[in-house]
Design a protein around this motif. Structure first.
Motif, mmCIF file in Angstrom:
data_model
loop_
_atom_site.group_PDB
_atom_site.id
_atom_site.type_symbol
_atom_site.label_atom_id
_atom_site.label_comp_id
_atom_site.label_asym_id
_atom_site.label_seq_id
_atom_site.Cartn_x
_atom_site.Cartn_y
_atom_site.Cartn_z
ATOM 1 N N ALA A 10 0.847 -1.191 0.000
ATOM 2 C CA ALA A 10 0.000 0.000 0.000
ATOM 3 C C ALA A 10 0.882 1.240 0.000
ATOM 4 N N ARG A 11 0.540 2.196 -0.845
ATOM 5 C CA ARG A 11 1.364 3.401 -0.994
ATOM 6 C C ARG A 11 0.550 4.661 -0.704
ATOM 7 N N GLY A 12 1.272 5.776 -0.632
ATOM 8 C CA GLY A 12 0.637 7.091 -0.519
ATOM 9 C C GLY A 12 -0.129 7.275 0.769
ATOM 10 N N GLY A 13 -1.173 8.080 0.710
ATOM 11 C CA GLY A 13 -1.993 8.380 1.877
ATOM 12 C C GLY A 13 -1.958 9.868 2.201
ATOM 13 N N LEU A 14 -2.961 10.296 2.963
ATOM 14 C CA LEU A 14 -3.109 11.713 3.290
ATOM 15 C C LEU A 14 -3.569 11.860 4.724
#
Ligand SMILES: Nc1ncnc2c1ncn2[C@@H]1O[C@H](COP(=O)(O)OP(=O)(O)O)[C@@H](O)[C@H]1O
Ligand SMILES: [Mg+2]
Length: 272
Positions: free
Chosen positions: A6-10
């Protein structure tokens, strides 16, 4: 099949925005706290003018909050970055580049530079998946709005950003193309482990694509509700006919319409 990381995110933490105008500050968002986990895809719905695009611009680094903090991939957002792919509703493409050059553009920038052969392969993949192969040498001015929007989508996907930021990206598409583009997006998210934030007017689209749906209130936008979407990762068109989807769609639409009435009342109020 091995699981894709899982990548990224905010994360938005108590974020408020007030725009400075000649008539004084216009509050657009108030104390919004929201986390999009790595690999998670979240949709945001709410009445027109409630602050949805403002939220997306914060994550894109195109706007700084008046207060609160915004991070992407765990790092404070200080401006646009190659880790976030942004897709606006008005098919932002470079008019002087061909379809093929537009799609490959990001892969020529230093942050995402790919070898020529790799670049060609990735661009060819999306030309094909987007149904644009025949138009690879065309300039945008010769394309329909829906085709331009597919170019904009491909241009964002091809660089494999950790996080996709999408502001009503499917609105200009006919309904069959929209369904095809939904499935293509689901494939991209699954294959790349991408996180994302999707602004949409369509509650059904939000439910079909997202793991959670956030309802924003009338302006200034606050989080009115966050609904978990209980369909897991496997989404297909049969879902669109399911009673579970219909029930959730009804619940969310009722909330949005409630906020729409508040927003309309606000908009009718004479300026102070
Ligand atoms: N640059 C700006 N200057 C002043 N007001 C703005 C600006 N951008 C947006 N607004 C106002 O902020 C509110 C939220 O806008 P926006 O985030 O675009 O809403 P949405 O995308 O939900 O329709 C609206 O009332 C809009 O008029
Ligand atoms: Mg908007």
């Amino acid at each position: 099949m091995t699981a894709v990381p899982a990548r990224g995110g905010l994360s938005f933490s108590r974020v408020s925005v007030a725009y400075d105008t000649s008539r004084g500050p216009v509050p657009a968002l108030s104390e919004v706290s929201l986390t999009v986990a790595p690999g998670e895809f979240v949709a945001v719905v709410g009445p027109s003018g409630c602050g949805k695009s403002t939220l997306l611009k914060l994550a894109a680094g195109l706007l700084a909050p008046s207060s609160g903090t915004v991070t992407a991939g765990g790092v404070p957002v200080a401006g646009p970055g190659a880790d976030r792919g942004v897709i606006f509703q008005d098919y932002a493409v470079f008019p002087w580049l061909t379809v093929e050059q537009n799609i490959g553009f990001g892969l020529t920038l230093s942050a995402n530079r790919a070898e020529a052969r790799e670049r060609e392969a990735r661009v060819a993949h999306y030309l094909d998946r987007m149904g644009l192969a025949e138009f690879r040498h065309a300039l945008p001015k010769t394309l329909s709005g829906g085709m331009k929007q597919r170019v904009a989508l491909a241009r964002a996907y091809v660089v494999r950003p950790g996080t996709l930021l999408m502001d009503e990206p499917f609105g200009a598409l006919d309904s069959q193309t929209r369904l095809a583009m939904h499935d293509l997006l689901l494939g991209v998210l699954r294959q790349e482990g991408t996180a994302g934030l999707l602004i949409t007017h369509s509650v059904e689209e939000a439910l079909y694509l997202a793991a959670r749906v956030v309802v924003l209130s009338a302006r200034p936008g606050r989080i009115r509700a966050v609904m978990e979407v209980p369909f897991g990762r496997a989404r297909d068109h049969a879902l669109l006919a399911s009673p579970d989807l219909a029930r959730l769609k009804g619940e969310i639409t009722a909330l949005v319409m409630d906020e729409y009435r508040r927003q309309t009342a606000l908009d009718r109020r004479p300026a102070a």
